[in-house]
Every structure is written in C-alpha cells, then in structure tokens.
Design a protein around this motif. Structure first.
Motif, short mmCIF file in Angstrom:
data_model
loop_
_atom_site.label_atom_id
_atom_site.label_comp_id
_atom_site.label_asym_id
_atom_site.label_seq_id
_atom_site.Cartn_x
_atom_site.Cartn_y
_atom_site.Cartn_z
N GLY A 1 0.73 -1.18 0.07
CA GLY A 1 -0.03 -0.04 -0.24
C GLY A 1 0.87 1.23 -0.04
N ALA A 2 1.86 1.27 0.65
CA ALA A 2 2.96 2.19 0.95
C ALA A 2 3.40 2.53 -0.68
N GLN A 3 3.72 1.59 -1.42
CA GLN A 3 4.24 2.01 -2.82
C GLN A 3 3.40 2.15 -3.73
N PHE A 4 2.12 1.67 -3.63
CA PHE A 4 0.87 1.79 -4.59
C PHE A 4 -0.39 2.26 -3.75
N PRO A 5 -0.47 3.67 -3.53
CA PRO A 5 -1.49 3.98 -2.63
C PRO A 5 -2.85 4.03 -3.51
N ALA A 6 -4.11 4.40 -2.57
CA ALA A 6 -5.34 4.31 -3.46
C ALA A 6 -5.26 5.11 -4.59
N GLY A 7 -5.94 4.69 -5.72
CA GLY A 7 -5.81 5.48 -6.94
C GLY A 7 -4.43 5.19 -7.83
N ALA A 8 -3.47 4.35 -7.30
CA ALA A 8 -2.44 4.13 -8.27
C ALA A 8 -2.68 2.76 -9.14
#
Length: 340
Positions: free
Chosen positions: A101-108
């Motif tokens: 999640g830190a690398q690919f947050p919401a909307g990624a």
C-alpha cells in the motif's frame, strides 16, 4: 561410462521453466521469470450475465489465507479455489503476507507485469528460508511465487499480497505436492513410469506415455545411499549413476536392448547448492536422439516391461516405441547446468 551419457548430458534448464500461472480468484500467480502470460477475468459468480463478478466464499477465504495455508483447485481458471490441509495434494502454499500500500496508494494503477516481477523478487524471496527452516533449493521442484489481488480487489484498495511456494512443471502446469513445504524433499524428480512431453524445443509436463514424449523416467535414485561423507563431484556422480541407472533400466524394461530400440539412457546430476538444501535424489531416464544428435526425438509408447500374463508366463517385451510423427519432434540440446 556409457557413450550416451557422454554425448547427451541431461536434466536441462528447460525442466525449470518459469511461467505466469494464475486463477481468477486471485488475478494471477506471478513467477520470477516469465515465458508465457495468461490473462484472467475477474468474475466467478454473477459475471457471465454482464454484471460485476463476485468471488465465491471459498475463493475469498483462499485468497485471504494466512501463512502456512495450502490451496488447490481443479478448474483451469481456478474458479473452484479452496483451502485444504497441507497433508492433502495442493498447488500453492502461502509463506508470507506482503502489503504494498505504501508503494501503491489508493488510485495507483495496477502494476505492470515487469513491476509484478520486481515485487515478487523483492518481497517473496527473503522470507523463504525462515519459513522453511532451511535453504530453498535453487534447482529444486519448489519455486517462489506471488498471489495478487484481482482487478476489482485492487480498485477497492486491497494491496495485500501472498507469497508462496509451488511446483511448476517444465511446461508451465502447476503440479500437486503433498505435505508442508518444510517437510518436503525438494529434489526435482518424477515417479518412475512418468513421461514428459516434447514441447517445441523443450521438455513439457507429464503426459501419458502412449502419446509422443521426450523422456520416460525409469528410476529415482538417492545419491546419499552411496555418498555418505558429503557432496560428491559430478564426475563421481556420473560414474556411480552409469552403473546404477543401467541396473535400474534393466529391471524396468525387463532387460530390453536400448541400443536396438535406438534409445539412450541418461540421468540427472546434482549441484552443490541442491545437495546442501537436502536434494540428493535424481532421475534415471530414457530418450531418443535425433539423427544429427542435436536434440531429442519424440517417442511414443512406454518401454516398461509388460506384467506377466494371467497364466504366470514371463513378461513380454512390448516392442520398440515408435516415433511421434505428425508434430514437432525436436528438442534443444540439454544445458550443461545439471538438475532434475
């Protein structure tokens, strides 16, 4: 040493093909090296009529399994994915949970295939040794893989991945294993009587011996029964296996003359890294060479001696296997890198 063993080294890297495997319950299993890409839909139930597909309850449970869980399925698309106890045959064992999640947050956007490979390499290798309690054989049957969210799960913000172990056959099909991974022998061997398909220029998955194939496994031998003091050099392995595989082949075939059948006997060798990981077993196997000795020729039919008849008579030789005909009948020469 038998001439065939010199001119045709065995146990090629083609037996370690890595492919993208997967199921719609989890989007895909991302292998560490890719040769084939499969696309999967997202719906299991409710999607055929055009509505949004929903993961079945069993598939949801499978996808959210904790480390130590074993998963299996029967359908090619894994739509019937389910958890099973690891003492039963299964296709995937979860080893670790990873949150990106830190690398690919919401909307990624969903990672590209190259990014999934990189994530798998970064996230799914470090925890394998602690999970197993010993090294993973880099040339063994078990390989690390990654279970990722479906597109709809990704859109809902699910960034949790599951690393795991699987046995991917030489042609890419996932093969079942039995027992927890930490208790399994990692030696890349097949049961005697197994035939491996001839797939293009490489070795394929297990196949019915009545169909055109590359290798037929005639025996599985354990190097450790001979070499009890530590890792044997490959020259010493070859010398011992030249004798023992010939004995095993004679028993398997009822003393058939392989030369007369235009077949060769060959075997695997083990690397130091495999030995250190506890992989000490090897395959003895037979195959047919192309006339120019550039690779394998398809063989049809088993060379296993026929069982004795109902009258108790002696087993009968079934005759020479025939060539495969009709399809690709060549294989790349095996690599000098030896493994099962």
């Amino acid at each position: 040493m038998s001439p065939s063993a010199d001119r045709f080294p065995t146990a090629t890297q083609t037996l370690r093909t890595r492919v993208v495997m997967g199921g719609i319950f989890a989007g895909a299993l991302i292998a560490l090296a890719l040769s084939v890409v499969f696309s999967w839909s997202d719906g299991i139930t409710g999607g055929s009529g055009g509505g949004a597909g929903k993961l079945s309850e069993a598939a949801q449970e499978a996808f959210h399994s904790p480390p130590g869980s074993c998963l299996t399925w029967d359908n090619p698309d894994a739509s019937d994915a389910r958890k099973v106890v690891c003492t039963q045959p299964h296709l995937f064992e979860v080893t670790a949970l990873v949150d990106i999640g830190a690398q690919f947050p919401a909307g990624a956007p969903v990672p590209t295939l190259d990014q999934w490979q990189q994530i798998a390499q970064q996230k799914c290798t470090a925890d394998v040794k602690p999970y197993l309690g010993h090294n993973l054989d880099p040339y063994g049957k078990l390989t690390t893989n990654l279970l990722r969210p479906t597109p709809s799960q990704w859109e809902d913000g699910d960034r949790q991945l599951r690393c795991g172990l699987q046995w991917a056959g030489p042609g890419g099909k996932l093969l079942p294993t039995t027992g927890p991974a930490k208790e399994q022998d990692q030696s890349l061997v097949f049961e005697p009587g197994t035939c491996l398909a001839l797939q293009g220029k490489g070795v394929g998955d297990p196949i019915d011996c009545a169909k055109p194939h590359s290798y037929e496994i005639v025996a599985t031998l354990d190097l450790k029964t001979k070499f009890t003091e530590g890792y044997p050099s490959q020259d010493n392995q070859k010398a011992w296996l030249d004798t023992e595989c010939n004995k095993a082949a004679a028993d398997y075939t009822g003393g058939a003359d392989l030369d007369a059948k235009k077949l060769i006997l060959t075997w695997d060798l083990r690397e130091q890294e495999s030995w250190d990981a506890g992989s000490t077993k090897v395959n003895c196997k037979v195959a047919a060479l192309l006339a120019d000795k550039s690779g394998l020729q398809a063989v049809t039919g088993s060379i296993k001696v026929a069982p004795a008849g109902p009258d108790g008579g002696q087993p009968q030789d079934g005759g020479p296997p025939s060539d495969g005909g009709g399809g690709p009948a060549t294989s790349a020469p095996p690599s000098t890198k030896q493994n099962g």
